[in-house]
Design an enzyme around this catalytic site. Structure first.
Site, PDB file in Angstrom:
ATOM      1  N   ASP A 198      -0.721  10.504  -5.632  1.00  0.00           N
ATOM      2  CA  ASP A 198      -1.246  11.500  -6.559  1.00  0.00           C
ATOM      3  C   ASP A 198      -2.167  12.508  -5.881  1.00  0.00           C
ATOM      4  OD1 ASP A 198      -3.379   9.524  -6.111  1.00  0.00           O
ATOM      5  OD2 ASP A 198      -4.460  10.667  -7.631  1.00  0.00           O
ATOM      6  N   GLU A 233       0.865  -1.187   0.000  1.00  0.00           N
ATOM      7  CA  GLU A 233       0.000   0.000   0.000  1.00  0.00           C
ATOM      8  C   GLU A 233       0.899   1.235   0.000  1.00  0.00           C
ATOM      9  OE1 GLU A 233      -2.535   1.549  -0.717  1.00  0.00           O
ATOM     10  OE2 GLU A 233      -4.053   1.446   0.861  1.00  0.00           O
ATOM     11  N   ASP A 234       0.465   2.296  -0.684  1.00  0.00           N
ATOM     12  CA  ASP A 234       1.293   3.501  -0.724  1.00  0.00           C
ATOM     13  C   ASP A 234       1.255   4.267   0.591  1.00  0.00           C
ATOM     14  OD1 ASP A 234      -1.360   4.279  -1.094  1.00  0.00           O
ATOM     15  OD2 ASP A 234      -0.973   5.538  -2.843  1.00  0.00           O
ATOM     16  N   ASP A 259      -3.810   6.326   5.555  1.00  0.00           N
ATOM     17  CA  ASP A 259      -4.289   7.603   6.086  1.00  0.00           C
ATOM     18  C   ASP A 259      -5.256   7.285   7.227  1.00  0.00           C
ATOM     19  OD1 ASP A 259      -4.962  10.245   6.433  1.00  0.00           O
ATOM     20  OD2 ASP A 259      -6.046  10.466   4.556  1.00  0.00           O
ATOM     21  N   ARG A 272       2.387  11.549  -9.635  1.00  0.00           N
ATOM     22  CA  ARG A 272       2.822  10.202  -9.241  1.00  0.00           C
ATOM     23  C   ARG A 272       4.283   9.937  -9.576  1.00  0.00           C
ATOM     24  NH1 ARG A 272      -1.740   7.164  -7.799  1.00  0.00           N
ATOM     25  NH2 ARG A 272      -3.605   7.517  -9.047  1.00  0.00           N
ATOM     26  N   LYS A 297       0.369   7.595   8.174  1.00  0.00           N
ATOM     27  CA  LYS A 297       0.159   8.883   8.843  1.00  0.00           C
ATOM     28  C   LYS A 297      -0.078   8.664  10.334  1.00  0.00           C
ATOM     29  CE  LYS A 297      -1.391  11.262   4.737  1.00  0.00           C
ATOM     30  NZ  LYS A 297      -2.391  12.127   4.089  1.00  0.00           N
ATOM     31  N   PHE A 335      -1.026  16.295   3.488  1.00  0.00           N
ATOM     32  CA  PHE A 335      -1.282  15.601   2.227  1.00  0.00           C
ATOM     33  C   PHE A 335       0.011  15.575   1.428  1.00  0.00           C
ATOM     34  CE2 PHE A 335      -2.823  14.825  -2.037  1.00  0.00           C
ATOM     35  CZ  PHE A 335      -3.791  13.852  -1.816  1.00  0.00           C
TER      36      PHE A 335
HETATM   37  P1  IMP Z   1      -7.364   5.754   3.822  1.00  0.00           P
HETATM   38  O1  IMP Z   1      -8.478   4.826   3.432  1.00  0.00           O
HETATM   39  O2  IMP Z   1      -7.874   6.993   4.488  1.00  0.00           O
HETATM   40  O3  IMP Z   1      -6.283   5.079   4.629  1.00  0.00           O
HETATM   41  O4  IMP Z   1      -6.736   6.278   2.485  1.00  0.00           O
HETATM   42  C1  IMP Z   1      -5.916   5.501   1.748  1.00  0.00           C
HETATM   43  C2  IMP Z   1      -5.836   5.955   0.308  1.00  0.00           C
HETATM   44  O5  IMP Z   1      -6.111   7.357   0.149  1.00  0.00           O
HETATM   45  C3  IMP Z   1      -4.438   5.753  -0.198  1.00  0.00           C
HETATM   46  O6  IMP Z   1      -4.293   4.489  -0.785  1.00  0.00           O
HETATM   47  C4  IMP Z   1      -4.244   6.914  -1.167  1.00  0.00           C
HETATM   48  O7  IMP Z   1      -4.665   6.550  -2.456  1.00  0.00           O
HETATM   49  C5  IMP Z   1      -5.148   8.006  -0.648  1.00  0.00           C
HETATM   50  N1  IMP Z   1      -4.405   8.988   0.182  1.00  0.00           N
HETATM   51  C6  IMP Z   1      -4.474   9.161   1.510  1.00  0.00           C
HETATM   52  N2  IMP Z   1      -3.649  10.132   1.941  1.00  0.00           N
HETATM   53  C7  IMP Z   1      -3.016  10.586   0.839  1.00  0.00           C
HETATM   54  C8  IMP Z   1      -2.012  11.588   0.616  1.00  0.00           C
HETATM   55  O8  IMP Z   1      -1.501  12.266   1.522  1.00  0.00           O
HETATM   56  N3  IMP Z   1      -1.620  11.764  -0.681  1.00  0.00           N
HETATM   57  C9  IMP Z   1      -2.125  11.045  -1.728  1.00  0.00           C
HETATM   58  N4  IMP Z   1      -3.056  10.089  -1.562  1.00  0.00           N
HETATM   59  C10 IMP Z   1      -3.510   9.867  -0.294  1.00  0.00           C
HETATM   60 MG    MG Z   2      -4.987   8.459  -4.783  1.00  0.00          MG
END
Ligand code: IMP
Ligand code: MG
Length: 172
Positions: free
Chosen positions: A154, A94-95, A98, A160, A126, A147
Site C-alpha cells: 500500500d 512478509e510482503d 526494504d 493493496r 529490495k 516504491f
Molecule cells: P523495512 O522495515 O524497511 O524492511 O520495511 C518493511 C515494511 O515497509 C514492509 O512490510 C512494508 O509495509 C513497508 N514498505 C517498504 N517498502 C515498501 C514499498 O515499496 N511499498 C509499500 N510498502 C513498503
Molecule cells: Mg505499508
C-alpha cells in the site's frame, strides 16, 4: 500515481506456483505454522497457501513501521499472534523487505518464543546493502529500490487490491 506495472498478475502466479513446490519440498511430511505480517502479506500468504499440500495453520502479527513512502525507523507491535509458537515450524510471510528493520525486529521477537524452526517467505526483496545478509528462504522477486504498490502493498492504505505490483511515483 502508478508509473508502470513491474510484476504482472501472470508472473506472480507463475512464481508462486514454484515457491509452493519449494515449500512443500522443504517441509515434506511436516506441519507449517504460517505467520503473516499484516496487512501487506495477506494476498501473498493466501495465494501461496492455496497451492501447498503440507498441513498448515495460520496466524497473524502486525507491526507499524511506515508512514508514507519513508521508514519511520520506529517499529511498534500493534497486534500479537493468537497462538503459542513454541516447538512449531514457523514460516513467516512478509510482503516486502526494504531496509530489513521490520523483519529483523519480528525475527527477534518470534525467536525468543522458541519455535522449532523459523523460516522466511517474502514476496519482494529490495536490492539494498542493509538487507543483503537477511536469510530469505523463499523469495518471490528481487527488485530495485523504487516504491511499489499492489498485490498487498500500500501507499497509506491505498492500492493493496491491485492484482499486480506496480511502481509508484509522486505526480498528478
Ligand atoms: P523495512 O522495515 O524497511 O524492511 O520495511 C518493511 C515494511 O515497509 C514492509 O512490510 C512494508 O509495509 C513497508 N514498505 C517498504 N517498502 C515498501 C514499498 O515499496 N511499498 C509499500 N510498502 C513498503
Ligand atoms: Mg505499508
Amino acid at each position: 500515481m502508478i508509473a508502470h506495472v513491474l510484476i504482472s498478475e501472470e508472473a506472480i502466479a507463475s512464481r508462486l506456483a514454484s515457491l509452493a513446490l519449494e515449500i512443500d519440498a522443504a517441509y515434506a511430511g511436516g506441519e507449517i505454522r504460517a505467520v503473516g505480517v499484516l496487512k501487506g502479506s495477506v494476498f501473498f500468504l493466501t495465494d501461496v497457501l492455496k497451492r501447498i499440500s503440507t498441513s498448515v495453520s495460520v496466524d497473524f502479527i502486525q507491526v507499524r513501521s511506515y508512514a508514507g513512502t519513508a521508514s519511520s525507523g520506529n517499529i511498534q507491535l500493534v497486534h500479537d499472534l493468537s497462538m503459542d509458537i513454541e516447538g512449531k515450524d514457523v514460516l513467516l510471510f512478509e510482503d516486502v523487505i526494504d531496509t530489513g528493520l521490520t523483519l529483523r525486529r519480528i525475527l527477534e521477537l518470534l525467536s525468543s518464543r522458541h519455535p522449532r524452526s523459523l523460516r522466511i517467505a517474502a514476496l519482494l526483496k529490495k536490492r539494498l546493502p542493509e538487507n543483503a545478509d537477511l536469510p530469505v528462504d523463499f523469495l518471490g522477486f528481487e527488485i530495485g529500490t523504487e516504491f511499489v504498490v499492489g498485490y498487498g502493498l500500500d501507499l497509506d492504505e491505498r492500492y493493496r487490491n491491485l492484482p499486480y505490483v506496480a511502481v509508484w511515483k509522486p505526480g498528478t
